[in-house]
Design an enzyme around this catalytic site. Structure first.
Site, PDB file in Angstrom:
ATOM      1  CG  PHE A 240      -1.852  -1.238   1.205  1.00 45.72           C
ATOM      2  CD1 PHE A 240      -2.827  -1.425   0.233  1.00 45.72           C
ATOM      3  CD2 PHE A 240      -1.649  -2.221   2.149  1.00 45.72           C
ATOM      4  CE1 PHE A 240      -3.595  -2.584   0.208  1.00 45.72           C
ATOM      5  CE2 PHE A 240      -2.413  -3.379   2.131  1.00 45.72           C
ATOM      6  CZ  PHE A 240      -3.388  -3.565   1.171  1.00 45.72           C
ATOM      7  CD  GLU A 667      -1.676   3.997  -6.250  1.00 43.93           C
ATOM      8  OE1 GLU A 667      -1.184   4.778  -5.442  1.00 43.93           O
ATOM      9  OE2 GLU A 667      -1.135   3.708  -7.336  1.00 43.93           O
TER      10      GLU A 667
END
Ligand code: FAD
Ligand code: SF4
Lengths: 701, 334
Positions: A240, A667
């Protein structure tokens, strides 16, 4: 010699819902993660964090700790090997006595076992010279400054037209400040490394989003030729963004292994995940929108305040999406930073777009209310035909299709524009919408494609599969470019022995790696054709570098778009808030693998639910660090919080962005989600929450 | 390495013997104690496992009460037929806590004695009067959103995190303990202590006590009970506030009431003032409001948790109203 054919296939592999190639290995537990490589005589390293937020290390009780049986060495600034940098930045681990933030690594213990290292680290006493600190981000701080650029290289500020004048003469104005707290990326697998030296050759098994950049940085820090460093990262349990760049622990592992002359393992604890591997900056964002009577935006201003550390600058590009999202002649974006005594913030899923679009898309909803327009209609009226800043045409822009298709699938026409109009028993029910966007970019990459005499292919590049399914998607891309069945293709990644490749970040992985894979496979196919399909015993290889091709191509604004719809239920008495439904429609180019793409999108959206309702790193103003440093205290959505999340996409193929026609999907799923939920919360309750997370006290006030 | 001994006695006498050693910590399911050991908050030399002492039965007694053994797992309490039929509030409270996996491990004894979730308590690098007497209470001006509005002191405003104990408090349960000196029954009303100036002493358990069982007296004839919990997420979160209510209404008036609040005080808080207002009063929302307002007069909210006053008030009114009207009240909505 064997003959290899490459033209036997007709159905493309791209677009097929192929299951993850390494899935069975992961399920069986046989996929090896960084910390798990079996090595002889391995020693364990435990990092020690500072208990002050600012000052200097005066002395440590290292001598006493060295006497503990099983302790091999105690490292501190006093004895750590010198690196090629001593600038006090995050990777200059133990290079000076300065403490720049609480929990910064100030020492480390290397021992025979993990337990001994941990216990000895806990027993190490450190004396400090304490200096005053500042850790709180405030909008009126006199020490705010203007960075030279924002991540990764955008202009800090932009301005066109006369924003203040346009606001003064606008028929409708909204002007509000939105806040997001700090967030800590917490992949399932925390950062981990094993470092092994053989003479001046360093091998590191490391959990990261890009082994090539880790190698380059380690070589630089330890003064080695790049060829002397090998980084192996075959399986990675998420990142992430937190694993996008090397973190202090991998440097520490290499340093410790050098000192004790044995392989050294280090794993970041969950608590340390909240200390020295990056996080998303808190933001304070003022958004001003002016519109004419018909709801056409005449002025947009987005002014952002955020933090960085005293040792490195990271400037999140929070207002950058506002530059291209909506039409409007007068526009301004600014970013101001404050250097605080905190860890350096960094990338977290959709840096910039994620917090920025919470503010912008909330403000657009407020403008819809002010103009009495449906929020979809308002967005359509302001959907610019070309990039509003430069006038350049978008490679493709299908926001409208996403809004319309989403509205249809969600049942938007059933909506009541007035807040508090729908109820189900004690629950107030509301719906909201927000747009999503994320740039579609590509970086240069190398890749090598091999034909083997047995008719199989090896395609190798130092890409990263951090659990996204990259290995599978690249296999599909390679198969199509080779004209071969996917099962004839072995995809090698996560090892710097393979061709150098960029990191997994910015939703550029599939684009960048896939581009190089396509070209390598096309090249190989041509060579095979030239050789009439004959393959020598040693195999036939083609390596490519897409650098020239990418640099040569024309620049045009390229973005993925989306629309997210949320239905929330709020208990009128208690303020409890639950997301009953979340639906997203995306325009992200060609979808290489619908199964793994969908899990990226719903994963991002689920993370967006957490951001909207739960997630927040709590600053301890007294001690200077983050208080809720474990997953019992740092709450994220549980299954019960996510009853229904759907991701759809429209048919889009954008051949400008790369040869596959695919934009990234990693994303965009988290962009706009929090705004959709905040907008739905307003529709349910009539309460506008502008500071995340939306907690019940903000609704029962 | 920090070593500790692990002992697993097979009879109570032996366990009680061992418990007299100050270096000993008794171990239930370990879901709280082991976590606290990992972060250095608890540092016992010896762990004595209490789960093989034959304390894992739920016994129905002739007087209509239930005796729940100290090492009965939380899941087994919640799913027990008798508990569900006679004490729905208890079953609901247990199910509202933690997660399925944790409830499968956690014992009744351990649940009663679990420690606060105050963030400072869980960080040994910071001050905390409960963990280190006299070091201070940073929560007073710091992170106190989750902490107490009732019963706190300037030395500590921690909340007791248990859901189960809140239901037991409304049911007038008592705790059976054994020490070297013999057996003893402690009503839950006297079990926990308010922090005052010694937040490190949380209960009135005698030194070296082994919890053997919990007695839940026979249900009040004609009374209904329910548990309501509010937390930030839909599951797997500690209570911001919870209410255990037991109510019997006769001729439109309150004939029996027991109200206990969780998540708002250092112990499961029995709302005696509210109960006194309610007894004999008309069973309607206005009277419920007045009663809980009287109870919350004493509330001392901190900057971040003032909302708990509103929340607790509304929850009590809802629990009572629903007990009067429509029977069952759900646990947290999902
Ligand atoms: C992430 C998480 C979320 C949670 N959420 C909730 C929640 O929402 N609601 C809730 O109520 N709880 C919650 N819990 C707490 C959980 O209920 C407790 O951890 C559990 O009940 C403790 O029981 P145990 O048997 O594991 O106790 P242990 O951890 O074994 O022991 C706890 C304490 O009890 C003492 N002890 C144990 N048995 C005896 C005995 N027989 N005699 C004397 N002393 C004894 C131990 O010495 C220790 O001090 C949560 C826990 C976690 C980790
Ligand atoms: S409230 Fe209690 S537990 Fe929390 S810091 Fe203060 S003394 Fe410690």
């Amino acid at each position: 010699m064997t003959r290899t054919t490459t033209t036997t296939r007709t159905t493309p592999a791209i677009g097929a819902a192929m299951t993850r190639i390494e899935g069975p290995d992961k399920v069986r537990g046989s996929a090896t993660y960084a910390y798990e490589y079996p090595l002889d005589a391995v020693a364990y390293c435990c990092a020690v964090g500072s208990t002050i937020a600012h000052g200097r290390v005066r002395s440590t009780s290292a001598d006493a700790i060295r006497q503990i049986p099983g302790v091999l060495e105690v490292l501190s600034h006093a004895n750590a090997p010198r690196l090629a940098i001593s600038d006090g930045s995050e990777l200059a681990v133990l290079q000076s006595d300065r403490v720049a933030y609480r929990r910064q690594i100030v020492a480390a213990v290397v021992a025979e076992s993990f337990e001994i290292a941990t216990e000895a680290a806990g027993a190490l006493e450190i004396e400090y010279d304490v200096e005053p600190f500042a850790v709180e981000l405030k909008s009126d701080d006199p020490d705010l400054y203007r960075p030279d650029k924002v991540n990764p290289g955008f202009p800090t500020d932009t301005e066109a037209g006369d924003v203040d004048g346009a606001l003064r003469s606008a028929a409708h104005v909204v002007d509000h400040t939105y806040r997001t707290p700090a967030y800590h990326n917490n992949p399932m697998e925390p950062h981990a490394s094993i470092a092994v030296w053989e003479g001046d050759d360093l091998t590191v098994f490391d959990s990261n989003q890009g082994a090539s950049p880790v190698r380059a940085r380690l070589a630089e820090l330890f003064g080695l030729p790049t060829g002397s460093v090998r980084v192996v990262s075959e399986h990675v349990g998420g990142g992430f963004g937190a694993k996008g760049l090397p973190r202090p622990v991998v440097v520490l592992a290499a340093m410790a292994a050098r000192v004790v002359d044995r392989p050294v393992k280090i794993a970041v604890t969950r608590e340390q995940m909240f200390a020295f591997v990056g996080y998303r900056t808190p933001t304070i964002q003022r958004v001003q929108l002016g519109a004419d009577a018909g709801g056409r935006i005449t002025a947009i201003a987005h002014d952002v305040i955020e933090q960085t550390s005293t040792i490195e600058e990271f400037a999140e590009q929070t207002a950058v999406a506002t530059r291209m999202m909506y039409a409007g002649a007068s526009r301004r974006t600014t970013h101001r930073l404050r250097r605080l005594d905190v860890p350096t913030p960094g990338w977290m899923r959709a840096p910039g777009e994620c917090p920025g679009m919470f503010a912008l898309e909330s403000a657009v909803d407020e403008l819809a209310i002010a103009t009495r327009l449906d929020p979809i209609e308002l967005r359509l009226r302001n959907d610019p035909p070309t990039d509003p800043e430069t006038g350049a045409p978008f490679t493709s822009r299908n926001l409208e299709a996403c809004l319309r298709e989403g509205a249809r699938l969600f049942g938007w026409s059933q909506r009541h524009a007035e807040p508090r109009a729908r109820r189900d028993g004690r629950w107030l029910v509301g719906t909201g919408v927000a747009a999503s966007t994320y740039p579609a970019r590509a970086r240069a990459s190398k890749a090598t494609a091999w034909a083997r005499p047995d008719g199989s292919f090896d395609v190798e590049l130092c890409a990263a599969d951090i659990g996204t399914g990259a290995r599978t998607a690249l296999t599909q891309i390679a198969a199509d470019a080779l004209g071969a069945e996917p099962r004839r293709v072995r995809l090698g990644l996560g090892d710097t022995n393979f061709s150098e490749a960029p990191l997994a970040g910015g939703s550029m992985g599939t684009s960048s790696w896939g581009w190089a894979v396509t070209r390598a496979c096309e090249g190989l196919r041509a060579r095979l054709a030239a050789a009439n399909g004959s393959v020598p015993v040693a195999g036939l290889a083609v390596e490519v570098d897409t650098k020239d091709e990418i640099e040569r191509r024309a620049q045009r604004p390229a973005h993925a778009f989306g629309a997210q719809f949320a239905e929330v239920r709020v208990d009128e008495d208690t303020g409890e808030i639950r997301v009953a439904r979340l639906l997203g429609v995306f325009a992200a180019g060609r979808i290489v693998n619908p199964m793994t793409a969908r899990s990226q999108l719903i994963g991002g959206m689920t993370m967006g639910i957490s951001m909207a309702l739960l997630e927040a790193s709590l600053l301890d103003r007294e001690y200077g660090d983050y208080l809720n440093h474990d997953l019992a205290q740092y709450e994220i959505a549980t299954c019960a919080d996510v009853p229904m999340v759907e991701a759809h996409w429209i048919d889009e193929r954008d051949d400008f962005v790369n040869p596959m026609g695919a934009k990234g999907v990693g994303e965009i799923g988290i962009v706009g989600t929090a705004a959709a939920i905040a907008n739905a919360t307003y529709n349910a309750t009539g309460v506008r929450v502008r500071d995340l997370p939306i907690r019940l006290e903000k609704l029962i006030g | 390495m920090r070593r500790f001994e692990y002992l697993r006695p097979l009879d109570r006498a032996r366990a009680v013997d061992l418990a007299a050693n100050p270096e000993v910590k008794l171990l239930g399911g370990g879901t709280n104690l082991i976590d606290l050991m990992k972060i250095g908050v608890e540092t016992p030399e010896i762990l004595v496992d209490t789960t093989r002492l034959g304390l894992d039965e739920i016994e129905s007694r002739v007087d209509g009460s239930l005796r729940i053994g100290a090492s009965v797992r939380n899941t087994d309490v919640a799913s027990d037929r008798r508990v569900r039929a006679r004490f729905p509030v208890l079953s609901a409270a247990v199910l509202a806590g933690a997660s399925g996996q944790l409830r499968n491990m956690a014992t009744v004894g351990g649940n009663l004695l679990q420690r606060t979730r105050c963030a400072y308590f869980q960080d040994v690098t910071k001050a905390c009067n409960k963990r280190k007497p006299g070091s201070g209470c940073p929560a007073q001006t710091g992170a106190n959103r989750e902490l107490a509005i009732l019963g706190g002191s300037e030395h500590c405003i921690a909340t007791h995190p248990s859901d189960m104990a809140v239901a037991l408090r409304a049911l007038d349960a008592s705790v059976l303990v054994e020490t070297e000196k013999g057996a003893q029954t402690i009503p839950l009303a006297d079990f926990y202590r308010l922090p005052g100036d010694r937040p490190d002493i949380e209960t009135n358990l005698p030194y070296g006590a082994l919890i053997v069982a919990i007695d839940v007296p026979a249900p009040v004839d004609g009374a209904r009970s329910s548990y309501m919990k509010v937390r930030d997420r839909a599951s797997f979160g500690f209570a911001l506030a919870s209410v255990a209510g037991v109510l019997r209404v006769a001729d439109g008036r309150v004939a029996h009431v027991a109200l206990a609040l969780g998540g708002v005080a250092p112990l499961p808080w029995r709302a005696r003032i509210a109960e006194a207002h309610l007894m004999g009063a008309p069973a309607d929302p206005d009277h419920f409001h007045a009663a809980i307002d009287a109870e919350l007069q004493a509330a001392q909210p901190r900057p971040e948790n003032a909302f708990k006053v509103t929340l607790a008030r509304r929850m009590v009114v809802r629990v009572l109203t629903e007990l009067v009207g429509r029977g069952e009240v759900g646990v947290a909505p999902s």
